[in-house]
Design a protein around this motif. Structure first.
Motif, mmCIF file in Angstrom:
data_model
loop_
_atom_site.group_PDB
_atom_site.id
_atom_site.type_symbol
_atom_site.label_atom_id
_atom_site.label_comp_id
_atom_site.label_asym_id
_atom_site.label_seq_id
_atom_site.Cartn_x
_atom_site.Cartn_y
_atom_site.Cartn_z
ATOM 1 N N LEU A 116 -77.105 -34.100 -28.117
ATOM 2 C CA LEU A 116 -77.537 -35.395 -28.639
ATOM 3 C C LEU A 116 -76.364 -36.269 -29.087
ATOM 4 C CD1 LEU A 116 -80.725 -34.527 -30.749
ATOM 5 C CD2 LEU A 116 -80.616 -35.821 -28.611
ATOM 6 N N ARG A 117 -75.154 -35.788 -28.833
ATOM 7 C CA ARG A 117 -74.007 -36.569 -29.302
ATOM 8 C C ARG A 117 -72.815 -36.395 -28.376
ATOM 9 N NH1 ARG A 117 -71.147 -36.061 -35.291
ATOM 10 N NH2 ARG A 117 -69.607 -37.717 -34.990
ATOM 11 N N ILE A 118 -72.324 -37.514 -27.867
ATOM 12 C CA ILE A 118 -71.041 -37.559 -27.167
ATOM 13 C C ILE A 118 -70.215 -38.620 -27.876
ATOM 14 C CG2 ILE A 118 -69.831 -37.997 -25.001
ATOM 15 C CD1 ILE A 118 -72.232 -37.048 -23.479
ATOM 16 N N GLY A 119 -69.163 -38.205 -28.549
ATOM 17 C CA GLY A 119 -68.350 -39.137 -29.312
ATOM 18 C C GLY A 119 -68.963 -39.442 -30.668
ATOM 19 N N PRO A 120 -68.438 -40.462 -31.363
ATOM 20 C CA PRO A 120 -68.918 -40.816 -32.712
ATOM 21 C C PRO A 120 -70.370 -41.279 -32.694
ATOM 22 C CG PRO A 120 -66.803 -41.861 -32.224
ATOM 23 C CD PRO A 120 -67.297 -41.288 -30.942
ATOM 24 N N LEU A 145 -78.816 -23.818 -24.364
ATOM 25 C CA LEU A 145 -77.567 -23.699 -25.111
ATOM 26 C C LEU A 145 -77.249 -25.013 -25.824
ATOM 27 C CD1 LEU A 145 -75.549 -22.009 -22.240
ATOM 28 C CD2 LEU A 145 -76.494 -20.866 -24.230
ATOM 29 N N PRO A 146 -77.130 -25.013 -27.157
ATOM 30 C CA PRO A 146 -76.762 -26.248 -27.868
ATOM 31 C C PRO A 146 -75.300 -26.617 -27.587
ATOM 32 C CG PRO A 146 -76.852 -24.402 -29.386
ATOM 33 C CD PRO A 146 -77.341 -23.876 -28.067
ATOM 34 N N ILE A 147 -75.069 -27.881 -27.323
ATOM 35 C CA ILE A 147 -73.727 -28.383 -27.012
ATOM 36 C C ILE A 147 -73.418 -29.556 -27.939
ATOM 37 C CG2 ILE A 147 -72.220 -29.385 -25.255
ATOM 38 C CD1 ILE A 147 -73.082 -26.544 -24.582
ATOM 39 N N ASP A 148 -72.258 -29.531 -28.574
ATOM 40 C CA ASP A 148 -71.819 -30.636 -29.417
ATOM 41 C C ASP A 148 -70.551 -31.234 -28.813
ATOM 42 O OD1 ASP A 148 -71.133 -32.459 -31.330
ATOM 43 O OD2 ASP A 148 -70.971 -31.040 -32.981
ATOM 44 N N LEU A 149 -70.648 -32.479 -28.364
ATOM 45 C CA LEU A 149 -69.493 -33.177 -27.795
ATOM 46 C C LEU A 149 -69.100 -34.364 -28.674
ATOM 47 C CD1 LEU A 149 -70.526 -33.126 -24.016
ATOM 48 C CD2 LEU A 149 -68.758 -31.733 -25.134
ATOM 49 N N GLY A 150 -69.319 -34.214 -29.972
ATOM 50 C CA GLY A 150 -69.005 -35.287 -30.900
ATOM 51 C C GLY A 150 -67.540 -35.658 -30.935
ATOM 52 N N ASP A 151 -66.665 -34.725 -30.548
ATOM 53 C CA ASP A 151 -65.232 -35.021 -30.568
ATOM 54 C C ASP A 151 -64.701 -35.442 -29.196
ATOM 55 O OD1 ASP A 151 -65.634 -32.556 -29.418
ATOM 56 O OD2 ASP A 151 -63.833 -31.640 -30.290
ATOM 57 N N LEU A 152 -65.595 -35.619 -28.217
ATOM 58 C CA LEU A 152 -65.181 -36.093 -26.894
ATOM 59 C C LEU A 152 -65.390 -37.601 -26.837
ATOM 60 C CD1 LEU A 152 -64.279 -35.337 -23.968
ATOM 61 C CD2 LEU A 152 -66.724 -35.350 -23.386
ATOM 62 N N TRP A 153 -64.316 -38.353 -26.796
ATOM 63 C CA TRP A 153 -64.426 -39.814 -26.837
ATOM 64 C C TRP A 153 -63.583 -40.414 -25.727
ATOM 65 C CZ3 TRP A 153 -67.804 -43.036 -27.899
ATOM 66 C CH2 TRP A 153 -67.539 -44.387 -28.161
ATOM 67 N N PRO A 205 -72.659 -44.137 -24.820
ATOM 68 C CA PRO A 205 -71.700 -43.034 -24.652
ATOM 69 C C PRO A 205 -72.146 -41.913 -23.728
ATOM 70 C CG PRO A 205 -72.839 -42.838 -26.753
ATOM 71 C CD PRO A 205 -73.257 -44.154 -26.175
ATOM 72 N N PHE A 206 -73.427 -41.872 -23.339
ATOM 73 C CA PHE A 206 -73.913 -40.729 -22.573
ATOM 74 C C PHE A 206 -73.688 -40.866 -21.069
ATOM 75 C CE2 PHE A 206 -76.551 -40.817 -26.445
ATOM 76 C CZ PHE A 206 -76.247 -39.561 -26.946
ATOM 77 N N SER A 207 -73.486 -42.065 -20.582
ATOM 78 C CA SER A 207 -73.448 -42.258 -19.130
ATOM 79 C C SER A 207 -72.047 -42.174 -18.529
ATOM 80 C CB SER A 207 -74.100 -43.593 -18.762
ATOM 81 O OG SER A 207 -73.563 -44.655 -19.516
ATOM 82 N N HIS A 208 -71.076 -42.916 -19.101
ATOM 83 C CA HIS A 208 -69.795 -43.070 -18.418
ATOM 84 C C HIS A 208 -68.957 -41.795 -18.271
ATOM 85 C CE1 HIS A 208 -68.759 -43.937 -22.700
ATOM 86 N NE2 HIS A 208 -67.711 -43.191 -22.406
ATOM 87 N N PRO A 209 -69.092 -40.759 -19.144
ATOM 88 C CA PRO A 209 -68.281 -39.567 -18.903
ATOM 89 C C PRO A 209 -68.498 -38.950 -17.522
ATOM 90 C CG PRO A 209 -69.156 -39.516 -21.125
ATOM 91 C CD PRO A 209 -69.817 -40.660 -20.433
#
Length: 467
Positions: free
Chosen positions: A262-266, A298-306, A414-418
């Motif tokens: 539910l989170r990619i970046g800030p 599997l829970p994934i946290d990508l909060g630090d991927l910016w 933030p969810f699309s461009h990566p």
């Protein structure tokens, strides 16, 4: 098979079934579709080829009468985003700098559609050069959201989204260099697919070459898969499309490892309805099997991927590159989005660009390593439903005003461009509605070239969501 009330709103699969059953003909479908479009109340089209489409519909009807369709889309109406050339049609790219010159030939993907017997309907509107995700442009003005007056239908494939949300035909060809089919797909309650880079041939390459993908939009995942049977073929004019296309075979008996995030970046101001929808979906998936494979969540946290700031700098540099041949007077004729991006690109230093490229390279590697242990990843397509008309960011975003000032729409979505950076397949599909009843989408991403897995599982997921 009885004649439905509206042929224009039928899916591609329903149209083909009707043709096979001789319940109706491509001519009847096209006539109904043109009548439904009428004066184009939502400003979805930049050009409609009525005479050409009727001619092709008559030829398709004759083939179906003989029982000899040309291909999987024979007689199915398809629109083309006005960034793609079609022989004999004008192309403006949403820009005052592009006079309505007639294209000499078909782009590779259009040639595939034509050979399959698809009815090429017309050109859909786009923001200028596809460089913004609102639905406003200097040539065609604002494209409206058929489901939500006062809200943005999204872009840059805005016309395609409006056309499909209005029920004006089953398929549209859009393009996606940072989310431009998936974002409007999410806002309009549609299915939209950005395949692996090179799966749909492009040509000639733009300044956004390695980020840009063509992608189909529809109202169901099944129609997306049908379109990819035609679009997902090589063409020598695009060397990237000449890769081997053997289907990937999963390890027999292995679990299907699906990440959820539910989170990619800030913090991007995620709508509470989306978090609730993810909880509901995970409960639906828990304990399920698919094609004999146990689903492992599997829970994934990508909060630090910016990557948004680095890609924005790269993006603006590419706009500056694309404008190098323009005079100062011509640049002054660009719309405000292009002018702002061109100026930001011109101001960048070599050090800033080198740093941005390194950030993107390292971020892409991290995602590839993540997918070494995942088959699929579930994320929202967008942080919320459609923002206000003319805007690209919600007030709920913590940096909304700063983003509006810079124009950095990548940071707002933030969810699309990566997955443009990594060139992986990513599918957006209808998922739920916010407190105001506006749709939002679910994104399903897979490893590069695992397009068939994404679409096959996406079709199953589409049905489970409806349960």
């Amino acid at each position: 098979m009885s004649l439905p009330d509206s042929l224009a709103a039928l899916s591609a699969q329903q149209l083909l079934a009707g043709y096979r059953a001789r319940a109706f003909t491509p001519v009847q479908v096209l006539q109904d579709l043109l009548a439904a479009i009428g004066g184009d109340a939502f400003n979805a089209f930049a050009f409609i080829d009525t005479a050409g489409a009727l001619r092709d519909a008559q030829a398709s009807a004759e083939r179906w009468q003989r029982g000899a369709p040309l291909g999987p889309l024979d007689g199915v109406p398809v629109s083309i985003k006005d960034l793609v050339t079609v022989a004999g049609w004008p192309i403006r790219r949403g820009s005052q700098l592009s006079p309505p010159q007639v294209s000499a030939g078909d782009a590779p993907a259009v040639a595939h559609l034509r050979r399959s017997g698809a009815l090429l309907l017309g050109k859909t509107t786009t923001t200028e050069m596809g460089c913004a995700i609102h639905a406003d442009g200097p040539v065609h003005g604002r494209t409206l959201h058929p489901l939500a007056p006062g809200r943005c239908v999204g872009g840059s494939s805005c016309g395609a989204a409006a056309q499909l949300a209005a029920g004006w035909g089953p398929l549209a060809l859009g393009s996606d260099a940072g989310g431009s089919v998936r974002i409007p797909g999410s806002y309009a309650g549609l299915a939209a697919f950005k395949p692996s880079f090179g799966c749909i041939p492009m040509g000639p390459a733009s300044a956004f070459a390695e980020f840009a993908h063509l992608g189909p939009m529809a109202r169901s995942v099944g129609d997306i898969a049908l379109a990819m049977q035609v679009l997902g073929q090589p063409d020598a004019r695009d060397p990237a499309s000449l890769h081997a296309r053997a289907a990937s075979v999963p390890e027999e008996g292995a679990a299907l490892r699906i990440g959820h995030c539910l989170r990619i970046g800030p913090d991007a101001g995620l709508d509470a309805a989306i978090a609730t929808a993810m909880q509901t979906l995970l409960a639906q998936l828990k304990g399920r099997t698919w094609r004999g494979r146990q689903i492992e969540l599997l829970p994934i946290d990508l909060g630090d991927l910016w990557l948004a700031d680095a890609l924005w700098q790269t993006w603006c540099a590419r706009v500056f590159e694309a404008c190098l041949h323009l005079s100062a007077a011509q640049i002054a004729q660009l719309g405000p989005d292009m002018q702002r991006q061109q100026a930001q690109g011109q101001a960048l230093t070599g050090l800033q660009l080198a740093t941005a490229r390194r950030t993107l390279r390292e971020g892409a590697q991290r995602l590839h390593e993540l997918f070494a242990g995942l088959d699929l990843l579930l994320t929202p397509s967008t942080p919320g439903a459609a923002p206000a008309a003319g805007d690209f960011v919600h007030d709920a975003h913590p940096d909304a005003e700063a983003l509006r000032a810079s124009g950095n729409w990548l940071a707002a979505t933030p969810f699309s461009h990566p997955f443009n950076v990594t060139q992986q397949p990513a599918l957006s599909m209808p998922w739920g509605h916010d407190a105001q009843g506006l749709p939002f989408g679910l994104q399903l991403a897979g490893r590069r070239y695992a397009d068939a897995l994404v679409l096959d599982f996406g079709a199953a997921l589409e049905q489970w969501i409806k349960e």
